[in-house]
Write an enzyme that holds these catalytic residues in place. Structure first.
Site, PDB file in Angstrom:
ATOM      1  N   LYS A  80      14.250 -26.141   7.501  1.00  0.00           N
ATOM      2  CA  LYS A  80      15.920 -25.725   8.356  1.00  0.00           C
ATOM      3  C   LYS A  80      16.111 -27.296   7.503  1.00  0.00           C
ATOM      4  O   LYS A  80      15.720 -28.135   7.899  1.00  0.00           O
ATOM      5  CB  LYS A  80      15.201 -26.064   9.732  1.00  0.00           C
ATOM      6  CG  LYS A  80      14.682 -23.852  10.101  1.00  0.00           C
ATOM      7  CD  LYS A  80      14.897 -24.620  11.523  1.00  0.00           C
ATOM      8  CE  LYS A  80      13.793 -22.900  11.203  1.00  0.00           C
ATOM      9  NZ  LYS A  80      14.297 -22.396  11.799  1.00  0.00           N
ATOM     10  N   HIS A  88       8.550 -22.416   7.139  1.00  0.00           N
ATOM     11  CA  HIS A  88       9.494 -22.333   7.848  1.00  0.00           C
ATOM     12  C   HIS A  88      10.974 -23.217   8.244  1.00  0.00           C
ATOM     13  O   HIS A  88      11.992 -23.528   8.069  1.00  0.00           O
ATOM     14  CB  HIS A  88      10.230 -21.116   7.523  1.00  0.00           C
ATOM     15  CG  HIS A  88      10.122 -20.832   8.971  1.00  0.00           C
ATOM     16  ND1 HIS A  88       8.733 -20.504   9.728  1.00  0.00           N
ATOM     17  CD2 HIS A  88      11.207 -20.441  10.069  1.00  0.00           C
ATOM     18  CE1 HIS A  88       9.337 -20.417  10.964  1.00  0.00           C
ATOM     19  NE2 HIS A  88      10.567 -20.260  10.983  1.00  0.00           N
ATOM     20  N   GLU A 136      11.783 -20.772  22.707  1.00  0.00           N
ATOM     21  CA  GLU A 136      12.895 -19.591  22.623  1.00  0.00           C
ATOM     22  C   GLU A 136      12.983 -18.566  23.441  1.00  0.00           C
ATOM     23  O   GLU A 136      12.303 -18.750  24.496  1.00  0.00           O
ATOM     24  CB  GLU A 136      11.811 -19.166  21.851  1.00  0.00           C
ATOM     25  CG  GLU A 136      11.534 -19.789  20.134  1.00  0.00           C
ATOM     26  CD  GLU A 136      10.302 -17.997  19.453  1.00  0.00           C
ATOM     27  OE1 GLU A 136      11.020 -18.159  18.378  1.00  0.00           O
ATOM     28  OE2 GLU A 136       8.963 -19.030  19.884  1.00  0.00           O
ATOM     29  N   HIS A 170       4.366 -26.206  13.150  1.00  0.00           N
ATOM     30  CA  HIS A 170       5.923 -26.618  13.135  1.00  0.00           C
ATOM     31  C   HIS A 170       5.621 -28.088  13.772  1.00  0.00           C
ATOM     32  O   HIS A 170       6.772 -28.997  12.896  1.00  0.00           O
ATOM     33  CB  HIS A 170       6.860 -25.875  13.104  1.00  0.00           C
ATOM     34  CG  HIS A 170       6.762 -24.194  13.044  1.00  0.00           C
ATOM     35  ND1 HIS A 170       6.507 -23.867  11.594  1.00  0.00           N
ATOM     36  CD2 HIS A 170       5.997 -23.272  13.349  1.00  0.00           C
ATOM     37  CE1 HIS A 170       6.681 -22.857  11.356  1.00  0.00           C
ATOM     38  NE2 HIS A 170       6.689 -21.917  12.428  1.00  0.00           N
ATOM     39  N   ARG A 186       0.933  -1.459  -0.138  1.00  0.00           N
ATOM     40  CA  ARG A 186       0.034  -0.065  -0.156  1.00  0.00           C
ATOM     41  C   ARG A 186       0.848   1.707  -0.095  1.00  0.00           C
ATOM     42  O   ARG A 186       0.494   2.575  -0.655  1.00  0.00           O
ATOM     43  CB  ARG A 186      -1.378   0.049   1.192  1.00  0.00           C
ATOM     44  CG  ARG A 186      -2.013  -0.938   1.038  1.00  0.00           C
ATOM     45  CD  ARG A 186      -2.704  -0.479   2.695  1.00  0.00           C
ATOM     46  NE  ARG A 186      -2.811  -1.969   2.420  1.00  0.00           N
ATOM     47  CZ  ARG A 186      -3.170  -2.805   3.296  1.00  0.00           C
ATOM     48  NH1 ARG A 186      -2.168  -2.344   4.412  1.00  0.00           N
ATOM     49  NH2 ARG A 186      -3.647  -3.927   3.910  1.00  0.00           N
ATOM     50  N   LYS A 195       1.560 -19.355   7.101  1.00  0.00           N
ATOM     51  CA  LYS A 195       0.556 -19.262   8.202  1.00  0.00           C
ATOM     52  C   LYS A 195       0.725 -18.516   9.302  1.00  0.00           C
ATOM     53  O   LYS A 195       0.964 -17.601   8.857  1.00  0.00           O
ATOM     54  CB  LYS A 195       1.539 -21.211   9.275  1.00  0.00           C
ATOM     55  CG  LYS A 195       2.029 -19.982  10.469  1.00  0.00           C
ATOM     56  CD  LYS A 195       2.434 -21.129  11.304  1.00  0.00           C
ATOM     57  CE  LYS A 195       3.125 -20.449  12.119  1.00  0.00           C
ATOM     58  NZ  LYS A 195       3.260 -19.463  13.095  1.00  0.00           N
ATOM     59  N   LYS A 201       7.788 -19.256  24.685  1.00  0.00           N
ATOM     60  CA  LYS A 201       8.742 -18.308  24.989  1.00  0.00           C
ATOM     61  C   LYS A 201       9.372 -17.821  26.347  1.00  0.00           C
ATOM     62  O   LYS A 201       9.266 -18.316  27.500  1.00  0.00           O
ATOM     63  CB  LYS A 201       7.618 -17.094  24.355  1.00  0.00           C
ATOM     64  CG  LYS A 201       7.620 -17.043  22.948  1.00  0.00           C
ATOM     65  CD  LYS A 201       7.649 -15.940  21.805  1.00  0.00           C
ATOM     66  CE  LYS A 201       6.680 -16.255  20.913  1.00  0.00           C
ATOM     67  NZ  LYS A 201       7.342 -16.276  20.171  1.00  0.00           N
TER      68      LYS A 201
HETATM   69  C1  BG6 Z   1       7.507 -18.587  13.890  1.00  0.00           C
HETATM   70  C2  BG6 Z   1       5.849 -18.049  14.907  1.00  0.00           C
HETATM   71  O1  BG6 Z   1       6.036 -19.838  12.901  1.00  0.00           O
HETATM   72  O2  BG6 Z   1       7.777 -19.017  14.385  1.00  0.00           O
HETATM   73  C3  BG6 Z   1       7.299 -17.318  15.810  1.00  0.00           C
HETATM   74  O3  BG6 Z   1       5.084 -17.461  14.098  1.00  0.00           O
HETATM   75  C4  BG6 Z   1       8.340 -18.441  16.102  1.00  0.00           C
HETATM   76  O4  BG6 Z   1       6.158 -16.868  17.446  1.00  0.00           O
HETATM   77  C5  BG6 Z   1       9.130 -17.976  14.981  1.00  0.00           C
HETATM   78  O5  BG6 Z   1       9.316 -17.293  16.846  1.00  0.00           O
HETATM   79  C6  BG6 Z   1      10.179 -19.035  15.560  1.00  0.00           C
HETATM   80  O6  BG6 Z   1      10.803 -19.164  13.827  1.00  0.00           O
HETATM   81  P1  BG6 Z   1      12.263 -19.975  13.966  1.00  0.00           P
HETATM   82  O7  BG6 Z   1      13.019 -19.986  12.760  1.00  0.00           O
HETATM   83  O8  BG6 Z   1      13.532 -18.920  14.779  1.00  0.00           O
HETATM   84  O9  BG6 Z   1      12.854 -20.737  15.244  1.00  0.00           O
END
Ligand code: BG6
Length: 509
Positions: free
Chosen positions: A196, A192, A230, A254, A55, A162, A354
């Site tokens: 990996k 994603h 995390e 994931h 936008r 997602k 987290k």
């Molecule tokens: C994402 C989540 O899909 O994956 C995030 O929305 C998360 O909250 C992230 O931090 C973690 O990805 P990675 O590759 O850093 O482990």
């Protein structure tokens, strides 16, 4: 091991890459740097163009300057001035909102121009880095403009990120909306995590080595643990996270997919459909937890305020755009089951959160003990049984823990590790994790992408947990401090079965 660098696969064929949401963070941090990385290793087509759609008012020049800046900042390959110039010449910006037909007319003009100027061959990849509310709208507007029509040998593919829905019903609605405009073969739902390196290695390791198949089952495996930890908090994504929580954000997608890679049956071939058929079968074999099992075998947590590395950090409820009484979980742990012949009776323990003590994604396959422990009394360092550990991040590798004799005149044993680390492949530049997935989409390989039935099968498993949690909102939040491994109940969950969560020791065993 042999230090040979893997032979790079072939360059993808000509195409235009269109990014919806081009002014967002993902484009800067991941997508453009990944495309540049692909070009640097000779896998991006020579005939390409990149069209950003957003936008914000920007000229082509301003867009080019921002994107080349991002490549410099976030790319992991050395910048080659010639290549950067190539990129600059082939980038365009299309300003407009996603619900305005004029945006799509402008996009069509830019696609035609790309074809003429850069030989993109009529092929186009549309990357939707946008709010899920646009997942139905953008494909349908692309279709109305004739932009997703595949004819005369040209392909048109759409990548979406997602969340693929919020629960089973909304996932079905999203799938219906997308499939109204696109054939399944054109839809690439990206995860994603599956890009990996070690995640990709799970199947290779299991199925490319004859020694594992005979022991990869309930007779030899005691249980499996999957941890996605995390150390960061929600990092300014409070508004999004309030609609998700740890279970929907990471576990249902994931982690279920990692579980599928560990547990699925060998496919007949390594083709996209064969692999995905087996993943669906596995997801369909996952047990739907009863309300009693949800209460007993799942745990929720939320971090409170505390300290990380001596610095004060906010609790989840104090984060920006988070309800001060939020009951959204920032930690989840659970015991799940796969009800098929291979895995009957083998628990799969999953945990994610987290503000945990460190960033670490690992899959631990814990084997059963030897039938009789004849060395038990001499065990000086009781590390216990054999474990095969897939280190997905930040370290990338696979290690196997075995018991061995400590040198010396007496029989004393301890655990030692056999290690395979990705560094052993030598000088392989780090990636953003998106290169493989973007490349696969360009060459039409859907193996690592979620198919409609996979998405729905995963939500079916998630739904009883979502319902059980909704019926009993948590009353003890916040229940863990930053730097802890979630609430005490997570330890209770696994210690009830006389196991403990595996935490990789800082030093080698
Ligand atoms: C994402 C989540 O899909 O994956 C995030 O929305 C998360 O909250 C992230 O931090 C973690 O990805 P990675 O590759 O850093 O482990």
């Amino acid at each position: 091991m042999n230090n040979t660098t893997p032979v790079p696969p072939l360059r993808a064929g000509p195409c235009a890459i269109v990014i919806f949401g081009a002014s967002g963070d993902l484009t800067k941090r991941k997508l453009l740097p990944s495309l540049y990385n692909l070009a640097a290793i000779g896998m991006l087509p020579e005939d390409f163009s990149i069209i950003g759609v957003a936008r914000r008012e920007l000229s082509h020049e301003e867009f080019r300057a921002q994107m080349t800046g991002a490549i410099g900042e976030f790319g992991t390959q050395k910048i080659d001035p010639q290549l950067r110039e190539q990129f600059e010449k082939r980038m365009y910006y299309c300003q407009g909102s996603f619900d305005d037909p004029r945006t799509y007319r402008r996009l069509k003009e830019l696609l035609d121009l790309s074809e003429k100027e850069h030989g993109t061959g009529g092929n186009a990849l549309f990357y939707l880095s946008v709010q899920p509310t646009y997942f139905g709208e953008i494909p349908s507007r692309l279709k109305a403009q004739g932009l997703v029509e595949e004819s005369k040998g040209r392909w048109r593919r759409v990548i979406i990120e997602k969340p693929f829905g919020h629960d089973l019903e909304s996932a079905r609605q999203v799938n219906l909306a997308i499939s109204a405009a696109l054939a399944e073969s054109q839809i690439f739902r990206i995860d994603h995590y599956l890009g990996k390196e070690t995640a990709q290695n799970i199947l290779i390791f299991r199925m490319g080595n004859g020694m594992f198949e005979p022991i990869w089952n309930r007779r030899y495996i005691d249980h499996v643990q999957i941890t996605v930890a995390e150390s960061i908090g929600v990092e300014g994504r409070g508004a999004f996270y309030e609609t998700a929580g740890a279970f929907r954000d990471v576990m249902q997608n994931h982690m279920f997919m990692l579980l599928a890679l560990v547990a699925m049956e060998p496919p007949n071939s390594f083709s996209g459909e064969a692999v995905r058929n087996e993943k669906v079968k596995l997801l369909e074999a996952m047990r739907l937890l009863s309300p009693e099992a949800v209460a007993r075998d799942t745990v929720r947590g939320q971090y409170g305020p505390g300290q990380v590395d001596g610095k004060a950090v906010a609790g989840y409820r104090q984060e920006v755009n988070v309800n001060p009484n939020s009951t959204v979980e920032t930690f989840a742990a659970m015991k799940l089951w796969v009800d098929n012949w291979r895995w009957a009776g083998v628990p799969f323990y999953l945990r994610s959160g987290k503000r945990l003590p460190r960033r670490s994604t690992e899959i631990v396959v814990r084997f059963k003990n030897a039938p009789l422990d004849i060395f038990g009394e001499n065990e000086s360092d009781p590390v216990g049984p054999n474990r095969l550990i897939f280190h997905i991040q930040p370290e990338e590798g696979i290690s196997f823990q075995v018991r061995a004799k400590i040198p010396g005149p007496t029989i004393r044993t301890r655990g030692v590790k056999m290690d395979f680390d990705y560094c052993q492949f030598g000088d392989v530049a780090p990636t953003t994790g998106y290169e493989k997935l973007l490349y696969d989409c360009m060459v039409g390989d859907s193996t690592l992408f979620h198919r409609t039935d996979m998405v729905e099968a995963a939500w079916k498993v998630a739904q009883p947990i979502i319902d059980g949690w909704a019926a009993h909102p948590p009353v003890d939040f916040p229940n863990y401090a930053p730097g802890e491994w979630g609430p005490p109940a997570a330890q209770v969950l696994i210690s009830r079965d006389e196991h403990t969560w595996w935490v990789e020791p800082k030093t080698h065993l």
